[in-house]
Write an enzyme that holds these catalytic residues in place. Structure first.
Site, PDB file in Angstrom:
ATOM      1  N   HIS A  40     -16.434  -9.170  37.305  1.00 45.57           N
ATOM      2  CA  HIS A  40     -17.005  -9.408  35.980  1.00 45.57           C
ATOM      3  C   HIS A  40     -15.872  -9.828  35.043  1.00 45.57           C
ATOM      4  CE1 HIS A  40     -15.369  -5.344  35.715  1.00 45.57           C
ATOM      5  NE2 HIS A  40     -15.163  -5.642  34.441  1.00 45.57           N
ATOM      6  N   HIS A  90     -10.526 -12.589  32.325  1.00 48.47           N
ATOM      7  CA  HIS A  90     -10.075 -12.560  33.720  1.00 48.47           C
ATOM      8  C   HIS A  90     -11.054 -11.746  34.556  1.00 48.47           C
ATOM      9  CE1 HIS A  90      -8.586  -8.756  32.124  1.00 48.47           C
ATOM     10  NE2 HIS A  90      -8.634  -8.305  33.373  1.00 48.47           N
TER      11      HIS A  90
END
Length: 187
Positions: A44, A130
């Site tokens: 995620h 990220h």
């Protein structure tokens, strides 16, 4: 407290992104000896980490985020590189990054503000979108992070994908995958 779990808002990644990253990991994990690889279902992009939360505060922030997301549109992101957080001789986090995106930056600011306005104490580090893929470097030899490859599709081009959902996840550290969708919002 609400079951003593941590909570966080994150961009939910499409299946094809999780599959792509998982294949990359399976082909390259021997070259990168991290101690813990993230389960592909747990990939995620975090927007705001809440930590522990009382149900009343969760309900308040969910209402605020629902209001702000109802007018948000889906948007494109593109994977671009791998990187680390921490020193090269003992990186804490190994991540897949995305190209600079005004859309995700603006979305994060809105979600972050809604959380602050509700009373959550959030980490003030600059947002760096990220996807964590591994944790804790496992050997003495430093990681040569300057030699990390770029992430490309099977034809060598950009790997782009559509973001159309934001989730509030609840952590379950004793399980794998660790994160469960508590609430899901469509863009």
């Amino acid at each position: 407290m609400a079951n003593n779990h941590h909570y966080f808002f994150a961009v939910k990644l499409p299946y094809e992104v999780k599959t792509y990253l998982n294949r990359w990991v399976q082909m390259h994990d021997a070259h990168y000896p991290f101690k813990r690889w993230v389960h592909p279902e747990d990939y995620h992009i975090t927007l705001a980490f809440l930590g522990f939360a009382e149900k009343e505060m969760l309900d308040q922030v969910l209402s605020k985020v629902a209001d702000l997301l109802k007018n948000e549109d889906s948007f494109e992101l593109t994977l671009n590189k791998l990187g680390i957080f921490g020193p090269a001789k003992s990186p804490r986090i190994f991540w897949a990054g995305v190209k600079e995106s005004d859309e995700i930056n603006l979305l994060q600011k809105k979600v972050f503000k809604a959380c602050l306005d509700t009373g959550f104490k959030l980490d003030k580090k600059p947002f760096k979108p990220h996807i964590t893929i591994a944790r804790k470097w496992g050997i003495e030899k430093p990681l040569e992070h300057e030699k990390l490859p770029e992430l490309k599709n099977s034809e060598g081009g950009d790997f782009s994908f559509t973001i159309s959902e934001v989730a509030l996840y609840e952590t379950h550290l004793d399980q794998s995958p660790k994160y469960r969708e508590y609430t899901l919002f469509s863009l």
